[in-house]
Write a protein that holds these residues in place. Structure first.
Motif, PDB file in Angstrom:
ATOM      1  N   MET A   1       0.812  -1.218   0.000  1.00  0.00           N
ATOM      2  CA  MET A   1       0.000   0.000   0.000  1.00  0.00           C
ATOM      3  C   MET A   1       0.844   1.266   0.000  1.00  0.00           C
ATOM      4  O   MET A   1       0.308   2.360  -0.046  1.00  0.00           O
ATOM      5  CB  MET A   1      -0.906   0.012   1.234  1.00  0.00           C
ATOM      6  N   SER A   2       2.168   1.139   0.070  1.00  0.00           N
ATOM      7  CA  SER A   2       3.092   2.272   0.119  1.00  0.00           C
ATOM      8  C   SER A   2       2.613   3.291   1.144  1.00  0.00           C
ATOM      9  O   SER A   2       2.494   2.980   2.307  1.00  0.00           O
ATOM     10  CB  SER A   2       3.247   2.886  -1.283  1.00  0.00           C
ATOM     11  N   ASP A   3       2.339   4.530   0.716  1.00  0.00           N
ATOM     12  CA  ASP A   3       1.936   5.582   1.641  1.00  0.00           C
ATOM     13  C   ASP A   3       0.419   5.732   1.725  1.00  0.00           C
ATOM     14  O   ASP A   3      -0.075   6.749   2.209  1.00  0.00           O
ATOM     15  CB  ASP A   3       2.559   6.917   1.227  1.00  0.00           C
ATOM     16  N   SER A   4      -0.322   4.761   1.268  1.00  0.00           N
ATOM     17  CA  SER A   4      -1.773   4.854   1.293  1.00  0.00           C
ATOM     18  C   SER A   4      -2.299   4.526   2.682  1.00  0.00           C
ATOM     19  O   SER A   4      -1.909   3.527   3.299  1.00  0.00           O
ATOM     20  CB  SER A   4      -2.402   3.897   0.275  1.00  0.00           C
ATOM     21  N   ALA A   5      -3.182   5.385   3.176  1.00  0.00           N
ATOM     22  CA  ALA A   5      -3.864   5.087   4.438  1.00  0.00           C
ATOM     23  C   ALA A   5      -5.015   4.128   4.205  1.00  0.00           C
ATOM     24  O   ALA A   5      -5.293   3.259   5.040  1.00  0.00           O
ATOM     25  CB  ALA A   5      -4.372   6.385   5.071  1.00  0.00           C
ATOM     26  N   LEU A   6      -5.693   4.281   3.067  1.00  0.00           N
ATOM     27  CA  LEU A   6      -6.834   3.434   2.732  1.00  0.00           C
ATOM     28  C   LEU A   6      -6.837   3.166   1.233  1.00  0.00           C
ATOM     29  O   LEU A   6      -6.545   4.061   0.434  1.00  0.00           O
ATOM     30  CB  LEU A   6      -8.155   4.112   3.113  1.00  0.00           C
ATOM     31  N   VAL A   7      -7.186   1.941   0.869  1.00  0.00           N
ATOM     32  CA  VAL A   7      -7.370   1.592  -0.535  1.00  0.00           C
ATOM     33  C   VAL A   7      -8.727   0.915  -0.671  1.00  0.00           C
ATOM     34  O   VAL A   7      -9.051  -0.009   0.084  1.00  0.00           O
ATOM     35  CB  VAL A   7      -6.260   0.651  -1.045  1.00  0.00           C
ATOM     36  N   PHE A   8      -9.530   1.402  -1.635  1.00  0.00           N
ATOM     37  CA  PHE A   8     -10.839   0.827  -1.906  1.00  0.00           C
ATOM     38  C   PHE A   8     -10.741   0.036  -3.205  1.00  0.00           C
ATOM     39  O   PHE A   8     -10.527   0.610  -4.278  1.00  0.00           O
ATOM     40  CB  PHE A   8     -11.893   1.925  -2.019  1.00  0.00           C
ATOM     41  N   ASP A   9     -10.875  -1.273  -3.086  1.00  0.00           N
ATOM     42  CA  ASP A   9     -10.707  -2.175  -4.217  1.00  0.00           C
ATOM     43  C   ASP A   9     -12.073  -2.724  -4.634  1.00  0.00           C
ATOM     44  O   ASP A   9     -12.542  -3.725  -4.107  1.00  0.00           O
ATOM     45  CB  ASP A   9      -9.756  -3.314  -3.819  1.00  0.00           C
ATOM     46  N   ASP A  10     -12.724  -2.004  -5.552  1.00  0.00           N
ATOM     47  CA  ASP A  10     -14.024  -2.416  -6.099  1.00  0.00           C
ATOM     48  C   ASP A  10     -15.024  -2.700  -4.969  1.00  0.00           C
ATOM     49  O   ASP A  10     -15.667  -3.751  -4.929  1.00  0.00           O
ATOM     50  CB  ASP A  10     -13.853  -3.655  -6.978  1.00  0.00           C
ATOM     51  N   VAL A  11     -15.178  -1.724  -4.068  1.00  0.00           N
ATOM     52  CA  VAL A  11     -15.979  -1.920  -2.854  1.00  0.00           C
ATOM     53  C   VAL A  11     -17.455  -1.634  -3.129  1.00  0.00           C
ATOM     54  O   VAL A  11     -17.819  -0.578  -3.666  1.00  0.00           O
ATOM     55  CB  VAL A  11     -15.477  -0.996  -1.723  1.00  0.00           C
ATOM     56  N   THR A  12     -18.301  -2.578  -2.730  1.00  0.00           N
ATOM     57  CA  THR A  12     -19.752  -2.396  -2.743  1.00  0.00           C
ATOM     58  C   THR A  12     -20.253  -2.570  -1.317  1.00  0.00           C
ATOM     59  O   THR A  12     -19.914  -3.544  -0.642  1.00  0.00           O
ATOM     60  CB  THR A  12     -20.439  -3.398  -3.679  1.00  0.00           C
ATOM     61  N   LEU A  13     -21.057  -1.609  -0.875  1.00  0.00           N
ATOM     62  CA  LEU A  13     -21.571  -1.615   0.496  1.00  0.00           C
ATOM     63  C   LEU A  13     -23.090  -1.596   0.471  1.00  0.00           C
ATOM     64  O   LEU A  13     -23.703  -1.015  -0.438  1.00  0.00           O
ATOM     65  CB  LEU A  13     -21.076  -0.376   1.261  1.00  0.00           C
ATOM     66  N   GLY A  14     -23.709  -2.206   1.478  1.00  0.00           N
ATOM     67  CA  GLY A  14     -25.164  -2.192   1.524  1.00  0.00           C
ATOM     68  C   GLY A  14     -25.706  -2.868   2.761  1.00  0.00           C
ATOM     69  O   GLY A  14     -24.954  -3.316   3.640  1.00  0.00           O
ATOM     70  N   TYR A  15     -27.018  -2.942   2.803  1.00  0.00           N
ATOM     71  CA  TYR A  15     -27.738  -3.520   3.938  1.00  0.00           C
ATOM     72  C   TYR A  15     -28.699  -4.580   3.418  1.00  0.00           C
ATOM     73  O   TYR A  15     -29.419  -4.352   2.438  1.00  0.00           O
ATOM     74  CB  TYR A  15     -28.513  -2.434   4.694  1.00  0.00           C
ATOM     75  N   ASP A  16     -28.696  -5.731   4.085  1.00  0.00           N
ATOM     76  CA  ASP A  16     -29.591  -6.830   3.684  1.00  0.00           C
ATOM     77  C   ASP A  16     -29.449  -7.138   2.193  1.00  0.00           C
ATOM     78  O   ASP A  16     -30.447  -7.314   1.472  1.00  0.00           O
ATOM     79  CB  ASP A  16     -31.049  -6.475   4.003  1.00  0.00           C
ATOM     80  N   SER A  17     -28.212  -7.174   1.735  1.00  0.00           N
ATOM     81  CA  SER A  17     -27.871  -7.499   0.345  1.00  0.00           C
ATOM     82  C   SER A  17     -28.313  -6.439  -0.653  1.00  0.00           C
ATOM     83  O   SER A  17     -28.202  -6.630  -1.867  1.00  0.00           O
ATOM     84  CB  SER A  17     -28.462  -8.860  -0.060  1.00  0.00           C
ATOM     85  N   HIS A  18     -28.821  -5.290  -0.162  1.00  0.00           N
ATOM     86  CA  HIS A  18     -29.205  -4.195  -1.067  1.00  0.00           C
ATOM     87  C   HIS A  18     -28.063  -3.185  -1.124  1.00  0.00           C
ATOM     88  O   HIS A  18     -27.764  -2.521  -0.130  1.00  0.00           O
ATOM     89  CB  HIS A  18     -30.476  -3.515  -0.592  1.00  0.00           C
ATOM     90  N   VAL A  28      -6.765   6.749  -0.415  1.00  0.00           N
ATOM     91  CA  VAL A  28      -6.525   7.931   0.403  1.00  0.00           C
ATOM     92  C   VAL A  28      -5.100   7.821   0.922  1.00  0.00           C
ATOM     93  O   VAL A  28      -4.744   6.836   1.586  1.00  0.00           O
ATOM     94  CB  VAL A  28      -7.518   8.014   1.588  1.00  0.00           C
ATOM     95  N   GLU A  29      -4.276   8.813   0.604  1.00  0.00           N
ATOM     96  CA  GLU A  29      -2.886   8.761   1.044  1.00  0.00           C
ATOM     97  C   GLU A  29      -2.763   9.224   2.491  1.00  0.00           C
ATOM     98  O   GLU A  29      -3.607   9.959   3.006  1.00  0.00           O
ATOM     99  CB  GLU A  29      -2.016   9.650   0.141  1.00  0.00           C
ATOM    100  N   ARG A  30      -1.704   8.777   3.145  1.00  0.00           N
ATOM    101  CA  ARG A  30      -1.459   9.190   4.529  1.00  0.00           C
ATOM    102  C   ARG A  30      -1.333  10.712   4.586  1.00  0.00           C
ATOM    103  O   ARG A  30      -0.636  11.319   3.774  1.00  0.00           O
ATOM    104  CB  ARG A  30      -0.180   8.546   5.060  1.00  0.00           C
ATOM    105  N   GLY A  31      -2.004  11.318   5.548  1.00  0.00           N
ATOM    106  CA  GLY A  31      -1.950  12.758   5.704  1.00  0.00           C
ATOM    107  C   GLY A  31      -2.942  13.528   4.857  1.00  0.00           C
ATOM    108  O   GLY A  31      -3.021  14.751   4.955  1.00  0.00           O
ATOM    109  N   ASP A  32      -3.722  12.831   4.013  1.00  0.00           N
ATOM    110  CA  ASP A  32      -4.742  13.500   3.219  1.00  0.00           C
ATOM    111  C   ASP A  32      -5.838  14.067   4.118  1.00  0.00           C
ATOM    112  O   ASP A  32      -6.138  13.531   5.193  1.00  0.00           O
ATOM    113  CB  ASP A  32      -5.389  12.526   2.230  1.00  0.00           C
ATOM    114  N   CYS A  33      -6.461  15.124   3.649  1.00  0.00           N
ATOM    115  CA  CYS A  33      -7.643  15.702   4.303  1.00  0.00           C
ATOM    116  C   CYS A  33      -8.742  15.699   3.247  1.00  0.00           C
ATOM    117  O   CYS A  33      -8.734  16.508   2.326  1.00  0.00           O
ATOM    118  CB  CYS A  33      -7.344  17.116   4.791  1.00  0.00           C
ATOM    119  N   VAL A  34      -9.676  14.757   3.378  1.00  0.00           N
ATOM    120  CA  VAL A  34     -10.638  14.456   2.323  1.00  0.00           C
ATOM    121  C   VAL A  34     -12.054  14.743   2.810  1.00  0.00           C
ATOM    122  O   VAL A  34     -12.468  14.259   3.866  1.00  0.00           O
ATOM    123  CB  VAL A  34     -10.541  12.984   1.877  1.00  0.00           C
TER     124      VAL A  34
END
Length: 246
Positions: A1-18, A28-34
């Motif tokens: 991840m080098s200097d990345s604080a977070l990496v989103f790899d084809d992320v799908t989010l939901g509730y009850d499969s929706h 998001v790189e380390r030290g970013d303000c997003v």
């Protein structure tokens, strides 16, 4: 991840499969303000909960560069706080020390000093014994920011931190965010005030169930992108489950 604080790899989010957030890719790189912004129902709060480990993605992965989940500090919306719970300001702020002391351990003198310092930093000295139910909205938000200070986390997640508070409180709390940036911490905040985003957040994710745009704030918050985000939310969700016809 080098200097990345977070990496989103084809992320799908939901509730009850929706699905609520679809196929999010980015980092998001380390030290970013997003800033994370977008229309109501865009999935912004859902995204923060997933980063904090409060829900499991329906698909894809969130890779976290923090040493452990406890290195993430999460400030929820004030509306999610049970203000009827018999808790004092001092106890609320001291709850941020659990990652250092353990959930069931008493805090030591050094940590007590850190709690006291954090309460002073947010302008609540003298409120230590005040019940959280007796606080104004702005005072409660200050106390929640103090808890984040005590957590001393590498990644800080803020969900609508400036809702229903006055300009003076917003100014004081933005100063704390500026301090975290100087310390090299990663800050991700869900925000609706686009003027505030443009002034203080160099990078922005415009979300409308999926990423409409993600990058430098001035390039993201264009009239065309904002219109596209509104259209995507108002249009039927192509990923929503079909309802049977009577």
């Amino acid at each position: 991840m080098s200097d990345s604080a977070l990496v989103f790899d084809d992320v799908t989010l939901g509730y009850d499969s929706h699905p609520v957030v679809h196929h999010l890719r980015g980092r998001v790189e380390r030290g970013d303000c997003v800033a994370v912004t977008g229309p109501n129902g865009a999935g912004k709060s859902t995204l923060l909960k997933a980063i904090n480990g409060l829900m499991t993605p329906l698909g894809g992965r969130i890779e976290c560069g923090a040493r452990a989940r406890r290195d993430i500090a999460y400030l929820p919306q004030v509306a999610e706080i049970d203000r009827s719970f018999p808790l004092s300001v001092g106890d609320l702020v001291a709850a941020g020390a659990w990652r250092h002391c353990g959930i069931f351990s008493a805090i030591n003198g050094t940590m007590e000093a850190r709690v006291s310092q954090a309460i002073g930093d947010v302008g609540l000295t003298g409120f230590e014994q005040r019940a959280i139910g007796a606080l104004s909205g702005g005072q409660l938000q200050r106390a929640l920011f103090a808890r984040v200070l005590v957590q001393d986390a590498a990644i800080i997640l803020l969900d609508e931190p400036f809702t229903a508070i006055d300009n003076a409180t917003t100014r004081d709390l933005m100063a704390l965010i500026g301090r975290w940036r100087q310390e090299g911490r990663t800050v991700i905040a869900v925000l609706h005030d686009l003027d505030l985003v443009r002034e203080h957040f160099p990078r922005t994710l415009l979300l409308a169930r999926t990423a409409v745009a993600w990058g430098a704030t001035g390039e993201v918050l264009t009239i065309d992108n904002l219109a596209a985000a509104r259209h995507m939310i108002e249009a039927p969700d192509p990923h929503a489950p079909l309802c049977p016809v009577d």
